[in-house]
Design an enzyme around this catalytic site. Structure first.
Site, PDB file in Angstrom:
ATOM      1  N   ARG A  77      42.690  47.772  35.542  1.00 20.63           N
ATOM      2  CA  ARG A  77      41.990  49.043  35.735  1.00 20.63           C
ATOM      3  C   ARG A  77      42.551  49.889  36.880  1.00 20.63           C
ATOM      4  NH1 ARG A  77      35.919  47.742  36.291  1.00 20.63           N
ATOM      5  NH2 ARG A  77      36.572  45.582  36.531  1.00 20.63           N
TER       6      ARG A  77
ATOM      7  N   ASP B 179      41.125  40.379  46.047  1.00 27.18           N
ATOM      8  CA  ASP B 179      40.705  41.766  45.838  1.00 27.18           C
ATOM      9  C   ASP B 179      39.325  42.056  46.433  1.00 27.18           C
ATOM     10  OD1 ASP B 179      39.129  40.413  44.020  1.00 27.18           O
ATOM     11  OD2 ASP B 179      39.579  41.731  42.324  1.00 27.18           O
TER      12      ASP B 179
HETATM   13  C1  UD1 Z   1      34.740  37.075  39.079  1.00 28.06           C
HETATM   14  C2  UD1 Z   1      33.689  36.028  38.744  1.00 28.06           C
HETATM   15  C3  UD1 Z   1      32.324  36.693  38.667  1.00 28.06           C
HETATM   16  C4  UD1 Z   1      32.013  37.383  39.982  1.00 28.06           C
HETATM   17  C5  UD1 Z   1      33.125  38.352  40.360  1.00 28.06           C
HETATM   18  C6  UD1 Z   1      32.903  38.855  41.753  1.00 28.06           C
HETATM   19  C7  UD1 Z   1      34.788  34.377  37.320  1.00 28.06           C
HETATM   20  C8  UD1 Z   1      34.970  33.881  35.943  1.00 28.06           C
HETATM   21  N1  UD1 Z   1      33.990  35.438  37.456  1.00 28.06           N
HETATM   22  O1  UD1 Z   1      34.783  38.000  38.008  1.00 28.06           O
HETATM   23  O2  UD1 Z   1      31.315  35.725  38.400  1.00 28.06           O
HETATM   24  O3  UD1 Z   1      30.763  38.071  39.904  1.00 28.06           O
HETATM   25  O4  UD1 Z   1      34.418  37.696  40.338  1.00 28.06           O
HETATM   26  O5  UD1 Z   1      33.855  39.819  42.122  1.00 28.06           O
HETATM   27  O6  UD1 Z   1      35.336  33.820  38.261  1.00 28.06           O
HETATM   28  N2  UD1 Z   1      42.567  35.846  39.286  1.00 28.06           N
HETATM   29  C9  UD1 Z   1      43.624  34.980  39.270  1.00 28.06           C
HETATM   30  N3  UD1 Z   1      44.031  34.464  38.084  1.00 28.06           N
HETATM   31  C10 UD1 Z   1      43.401  34.751  36.927  1.00 28.06           C
HETATM   32  C11 UD1 Z   1      42.320  35.645  36.946  1.00 28.06           C
HETATM   33  C12 UD1 Z   1      41.917  36.165  38.131  1.00 28.06           C
HETATM   34  O7  UD1 Z   1      44.219  34.681  40.311  1.00 28.06           O
HETATM   35  O8  UD1 Z   1      43.829  34.212  35.892  1.00 28.06           O
HETATM   36  C13 UD1 Z   1      42.152  36.406  40.572  1.00 28.06           C
HETATM   37  C14 UD1 Z   1      42.218  37.924  40.608  1.00 28.06           C
HETATM   38  O9  UD1 Z   1      43.462  38.347  41.110  1.00 28.06           O
HETATM   39  C15 UD1 Z   1      41.081  38.283  41.564  1.00 28.06           C
HETATM   40  C16 UD1 Z   1      40.088  37.145  41.379  1.00 28.06           C
HETATM   41  O10 UD1 Z   1      40.802  36.076  40.780  1.00 28.06           O
HETATM   42  O11 UD1 Z   1      41.519  38.274  42.903  1.00 28.06           O
HETATM   43  C17 UD1 Z   1      38.893  37.549  40.514  1.00 28.06           C
HETATM   44  O12 UD1 Z   1      39.360  37.868  39.220  1.00 28.06           O
HETATM   45  P1  UD1 Z   1      38.702  39.009  38.365  1.00 28.06           P
HETATM   46  O13 UD1 Z   1      39.375  39.057  37.056  1.00 28.06           O
HETATM   47  O14 UD1 Z   1      38.632  40.270  39.149  1.00 28.06           O
HETATM   48  O15 UD1 Z   1      37.231  38.382  38.149  1.00 28.06           O
HETATM   49  P2  UD1 Z   1      35.919  39.159  37.816  1.00 28.06           P
HETATM   50  O16 UD1 Z   1      35.908  39.517  36.397  1.00 28.06           O
HETATM   51  O17 UD1 Z   1      35.721  40.242  38.811  1.00 28.06           O
HETATM   52 CA    CA Z   2      37.085  41.377  40.426  1.00 31.69          CA
END
Ligand code: UD1
Ligand code: CA
Length: 463
Positions: free
Chosen positions: A15, A104
């Site tokens: 996004r 983030d």
């Molecule tokens: C996540 C949480 C959600 C919470 C929210 C708070 C999970 C499944 N969900 O959702 O419950 O309310 O954060 O902000 O954990 N990342 C990786 N590898 C991946 C995917 C993500 O390193 O494969 C990292 C991203 O860079 C980021 C963080 O993990 O820093 C969170 O990932 P994001 O996809 O933003 O999770 P949310 O959907 O926000």
């Molecule tokens: Ca997030």
């Protein structure tokens, strides 16, 4: 007790609609991930592991620049937050606590993270939660009738009823490392997004009989994540307002706290006043009684007691901090570059540029001038429109103007050259040889008037 920090930073950040990895976008002049790494560094962890993936090389360069002891593990491809933690746990010890932070979520405070580590105490699963007015997009905290946490459900997997829950998971948790190692390996991806959710470890903890506790985040700003340019801008303003409030609490008078940007570290003495739309970068100190006018940009500088920086002044000490002495007056529209060092009561006026030059007490350059690579003595008056020609195209040379010398308007001092103490340089002179002390030196063509001269004419057309 051993503390291992895992920072998740592999996600794409779709996004943001940017080619730059999300965690490298900047808040207050620093990458989002940099904020998290700096906070993590204050927690005395034995291990700091960053999970990288999208834009891994650039992210790893950023990590190395901030914390050389942090290790990076790559997550390729990125199959969810649980999958991210799976990559990190094999290199962690089998004892102690693991604290999971998000690359983030930049403004988490050290004491908040510390409180969560204490709630975990090496034996419980501790979740950082918060109640939000608008919880959409977040994982919801599920509790039973007794208020005990039973799980987290992601927004996309939640029922209508679950979506009405306001308490959300912030993305920050602390868990016994040994238990977490096993728990992440049992995750499945049978959910709405086909991802391995870290949040599913909560239900596992319940099944394993591990106590699940929670700590409330003290403020929304600490736990807001950045997913879009609008959220980044919102968080920037919140952060800037917090910094402005801290400055005001310390006695700094800001004409408008909403129009201040500090991208680095700004320290102030007493009775400092800052007008609107000023930007401070790097390390800046404003001593007692300093006044900064509107629209100034000041980076890496020490501004002495009672100095006044008039509007639209640009001070940039990158590398070699600019020093402005006590009671000096700078601007409006002045530019001080690296290595500018002004003594006490120096006046630098409009459209004057100073680079790598020392100006002793009481020296003045009030209008349209350039002083580069020069040593300027006490009480020197450097005239309007005059410059030092410091660069011969290949090398830089120094100009020395000894104390009390007066350089008239529109002069060029061709370096290397010395103007002696108390010397006067006539207006319009090009000075390529040393000018002796105490004498008037003039180097310009003699003025002549030709009485018989007739100006060429051409027929004038009516307008
Ligand atoms: C996540 C949480 C959600 C919470 C929210 C708070 C999970 C499944 N969900 O959702 O419950 O309310 O954060 O902000 O954990 N990342 C990786 N590898 C991946 C995917 C993500 O390193 O494969 C990292 C991203 O860079 C980021 C963080 O993990 O820093 C969170 O990932 P994001 O996809 O933003 O999770 P949310 O959907 O926000
Ligand atoms: Ca997030």
């Amino acid at each position: 007790m051993t503390l291992a920090i895992i920072i998740m930073a592999a996600g794409k950040g779709t996004r943001m609609k940017s080619t730059r990895p999300k965690v490298l976008h900047t808040l207050a002049g620093q990458p989002l991930l940099g904020h998290v790494l700096h906070t993590a560094a204050t927690l005395n962890a034995q291990h700091t592991t960053v999970v990288t993936g999208h834009g891994a090389e650039a992210v790893e360069t950023c990590v190395a620049g901030i914390n050389g002891a942090a290790r990076c593990v790559r997550q390729m491809p990125q199959l969810g937050t649980g999958h991210a933690v799976q990559q990190a746990v094999p290199i962690l010890p089998d004892t102690g606590t693991a604290l999971i932070l998000n690359g983030d979520v930049p403004l988490i405070a050290a004491r908040t993270a510390q409180a969560l580590v204490q709630a975990c105490a090496g034996q419980h699963l501790a979740l950082l939660t918060i109640e939000l007015q608008d919880a959409s997009g977040y994982g919801r905290i599920l509790r039973n009738a007794a208020g005990v946490i039973t799980g987290i459900v992601e927004h996309k997997d939640a029922s209508e009823e679950q979506r009405r829950i306001r308490e959300v998971y912030t993305g920050v948790m602390a868990a016994p490392t040994a238990w977490l190692k096993g728990a992440v390996m049992n995750l499945r991806n049978d959910n709405a997004q086909g991802e391995y959710y870290l949040t599913d470890v909560v239900a596992q903890a319940v099944a394993d009989g591990l106590k699940v506790t929670s700590a409330q985040a003290p403020s929304e700003t600490e736990v807001l994540g950045v997913n879009s340019p609008a959220q980044l801008a919102d968080l920037e303003r919140r952060h800037q307002l917090q910094q402005a409030q801290a400055l005001m609490e310390a006695g700094v008078r800001l004409n408008d706290p909403a129009r201040l940007d500090v991208r680095g570290r700004l320290t102030c003495g007493t009775d400092v006043e800052i007008d609107v739309n000023c930007i401070f970068e790097g390390t800046v100190h404003l001593a007692d009684g300093v006044r900064v006018g509107a629209h100034c940009v000041i980076a890496d500088a020490l501004i002495g007691e009672g100095a006044v920086i008039h509007p639209y002044t640009h001070i940039d000490g990158a590398g070699q901090p600019v020093q402005v002495g006590p009671r000096s007056l700078v601007g409006p529209y002045a530019r001080l570059r690296p290595g500018a060092q002004l003594g006490a009561e120096v006046h630098i006026g409009n459209f004057v540029e100073v680079k790598n030059s020392q100006l002793a007490d009481g020296a003045k350059a009030n209008h349209l001038a350039y002083l580069g690579d020069s040593t300027v003595g006490q009480w020197v008056n450097f005239g309007d429109g005059s410059i030092t020609a410091n660069d011969d195209g290949a090398h830089k040379h120094r100009t020395v103007i000894e104390h009390d010398a007066h350089v008239g308007s529109n002069c060029v001092l061709v370096a290397p050259v010395t103007v002696g103490a108390g010397a006067t340089i006539g207006a319009g002179s090009t000075i390529g040889k040393n000018a002796p002390a105490g004498q008037l030196t003039v180097a310009r063509a003699k003025q002549v008037s030709l009485s018989g001269w007739v100006r060429p004419t051409k027929e004038k057309k009516a307008p």
